[in-house]
Enzyme design. Structure first.
Site, PDB file in Angstrom:
ATOM      1  N   SER A   1       0.872  -1.166   0.000  1.00 40.47           N
ATOM      2  CA  SER A   1       0.000   0.000   0.000  1.00 40.47           C
ATOM      3  C   SER A   1       0.917   1.225   0.000  1.00 40.47           C
ATOM      4  O   SER A   1       2.048   1.165  -0.482  1.00 40.47           O
ATOM      5  CB  SER A   1      -0.953  -0.002   1.192  1.00 40.47           C
ATOM      6  N   GLN A   2       0.426   2.323   0.536  1.00 44.31           N
ATOM      7  CA  GLN A   2       1.215   3.544   0.724  1.00 44.31           C
ATOM      8  C   GLN A   2       0.582   4.299   1.896  1.00 44.31           C
ATOM      9  O   GLN A   2      -0.452   3.872   2.413  1.00 44.31           O
ATOM     10  CB  GLN A   2       1.229   4.398  -0.555  1.00 44.31           C
TER      11      GLN A   2
ATOM     12  N   GLU B   1       9.272  16.930  -9.742  1.00 41.51           N
ATOM     13  CA  GLU B   1       8.887  16.016  -8.668  1.00 41.51           C
ATOM     14  C   GLU B   1       9.415  16.492  -7.314  1.00 41.51           C
ATOM     15  O   GLU B   1       8.766  16.357  -6.287  1.00 41.51           O
ATOM     16  CB  GLU B   1       9.434  14.621  -8.986  1.00 41.51           C
TER      17      GLU B   1
ATOM     18  N   ASP C   1      11.048   6.597  -0.373  1.00 39.30           N
ATOM     19  CA  ASP C   1      12.072   5.651  -0.813  1.00 39.30           C
ATOM     20  C   ASP C   1      13.112   6.376  -1.664  1.00 39.30           C
ATOM     21  O   ASP C   1      12.789   6.760  -2.777  1.00 39.30           O
ATOM     22  CB  ASP C   1      11.446   4.469  -1.560  1.00 39.30           C
TER      23      ASP C   1
END
Length: 469
Positions: A170-171, A429, A257
């Site tokens: 998931s997140q 980003e 990450d």
């Protein structure tokens, strides 16, 4: 649920990833077979690879359609605001069924971040939604919420992204915040309950005193992540510990990450121990979810547990807790602002945290993610990320005496977005907030443009700025 590409293509997948045919491990995960089925391609590979004339690169390009990485540049010389509004249609995707694609099908259109990210991502979506609301794209925002509800009903949780190789992850659980943003909490009560059950049955840790808190953990994560196969294989080889695959996969789930936050040695990725850590931001998000579904007693217990296990009197800051070592990690990161944002912190704690943010994290372009200056990971100094600037901004805006600091962060972050946009015609980003003339760096891939959550946060901050002027 469809198999992941590493399961479908077996040794062909591994051989392609280790051969450096593609500079990005994710590319081969997103390919589509041209004519033959995966089984036929695999059989043909086994027959041909033993020939002396065999060329793996030619084989791959002959049998697969390689995905594009789209760069979106402002070529019309519009303003940054106009650009952000116009980007949504360019970042919108609709599922058209393709045999053997790694995409997980959903019923409605959705926003992708941009660049190499050709699918939606769970926690990104909340910050994109902020911008969709300001762009009056309410129907699209509601469609994305319905996609998440659909996935919750069909696979039991919201995957980190809508790809088969993300299905077991998931997140950060932002579903309750998305529903709240769009005024749909009651409508999605059942799905929010399912999401809560997922986190409590697969990612809960019970401490010695009976306290229950949560971590990131993927039970099937005892192998390299397909989308980072080469990188994970090299990291495991360096650590001489294949159990590190669990930690690397859990870090993929956490959204940060990678970061020194999860590492014993901030200069060495092979010391990642994410599965041992109870993250402060995750537990604040689950506190919000518990309140949303009416579990007020459990929410209060969690609030007290965050206070007990994640507040450092020495540092006067919230940090993560290592439940194996039974001690705070003592890593100062912007995750320490989530207790302020989601109403877990006391006023006294909020004041101490805000003071640390001003003295340790604030630079010319906004806030650094951590103060780990020796790390080369992307979720560390000197990089700043839109979602964390937003959380910090909202947290400080509600902390008495720190409203001006909140506005300074907003102004510096927006100015950096604007400067880079004026130079490149792109929204990025992430950004280097320390040396604002340099692009951001670190991580497993090149800096991506688009970019969903950066656009969303910029439009939300611009809205606030106009209300005040």
């Amino acid at each position: 649920m469809a198999q992941s590409p590493d399961e479908i293509y077996e040794e062909l997948f591994e051989d392609v990833q280790l051969s450096h045919i593609f500079s990005d491990s994710k590319t081969f995960c997103d390919v589509i077979p041209r004519e033959l089925s995966p089984n036929e391609i695999l059989e043909k590979y086994r027959q041909e690879k033993i020939k002396s004339t065999f060329d793996l690169s030619s084989f791959v390009f002959n049998h697969f359609i390689i995905p594009n990485t789209t760069s979106i540049v402002n070529e019309t010389r519009c303003t940054i605001e106009e650009y952000c509004h116009r980007l949504w249609p360019l970042l919108t995707r609709r599922i058209t069924h393709e045999n053997y694609s790694s995409l997980i099908e959903v019923p409605y259109p959705f926003i992708v971040p941009g660049g190499r990210f050709r699918e939606f991502y769970y926690w990104d979506t909340y910050f994109s939604m902020l911008g969709l609301v300001r762009s009056k794209e309410i129907e699209l925002a509601n469609h994305m919420l319905e996609n998440f509800a659909f996935l919750t009903r069909t696979i039991g949780h919201i995957p980190g992204g809508n790809r088969s190789y993300y299905a077991s992850q998931s997140q950060p659980p932002f579903f309750s915040l998305m529903a709240e943003l769009l005024g749909q909490t009651e409508k999605y009560k059942n799905e929010l309950e399912i999401e809560y059950e997922f986190w409590m049955t697969t990612r809960a840790v019970t401490l010695n005193d009976g306290t229950v808190l949560n971590r990131y953990y993927v039970g099937t994560g005892n192998k390299p992540r397909p989308e980072a196969f080469l990188e994970d294989t090299e990291t495991a080889h360096k650590s001489n510990n294949t159990n590190i695959y669990f930690d690397l996969t859990a870090t993929g789930e956490c959204g940060w990450d990678f970061s020194s936050r999860w590492m014993e040695d901030e200069t060495d990725l092979s010391t990642t121990i994410t599965t041992q850590i109870l993250p402060v931001d995750l537990n604040c998000l689950l506190y919000h979810l518990e309140l949303a579904i009416g579990k007020t007693t459990k929410a209060e217990r969690r609030r007290q547990a965050i206070q007990k296990y994640m507040w450092s009197d020495d540092l006067q800051f919230f940090t993560d807790y290592n439940f194996i070592k039974k001690e705070l990690t003592n890593r100062l990161t912007l995750a320490g602002l989530f207790p302020l944002w989601l109403n877990v912190a006391t006023l006294d704690q909020a004041n101490h945290v805000a003071g640390k943010i001003e003295s340790l994290f604030l630079y010319d372009g906004g806030l650094v993610t951590t103060i780990a200056k020796h790390s080369t990971q992307q979720w560390d100094y000197p990089n700043g990320w839109a979602p964390l600037q937003y959380v910090a901004y909202r947290s400080l805006l509600k902390t008495p005496g720190y409203e001006t600091l909140a506005r300074i962060i907003r102004q510096r972050w927006m100015a950096l977005n604007e400067r880079v946009f004026n130079e490149t015609g792109k929204m990025m980003e992430k950004y280097d907030v320390v040396n604002i003339s340099k692009p951001a760096g670190g991580g497993e891939y090149e800096v991506q443009d688009g970019f969903g959550w950066t656009n969303g946060v910029y439009l939300e901050m611009l809205h606030d700025q106009r209300l005040e002027s």
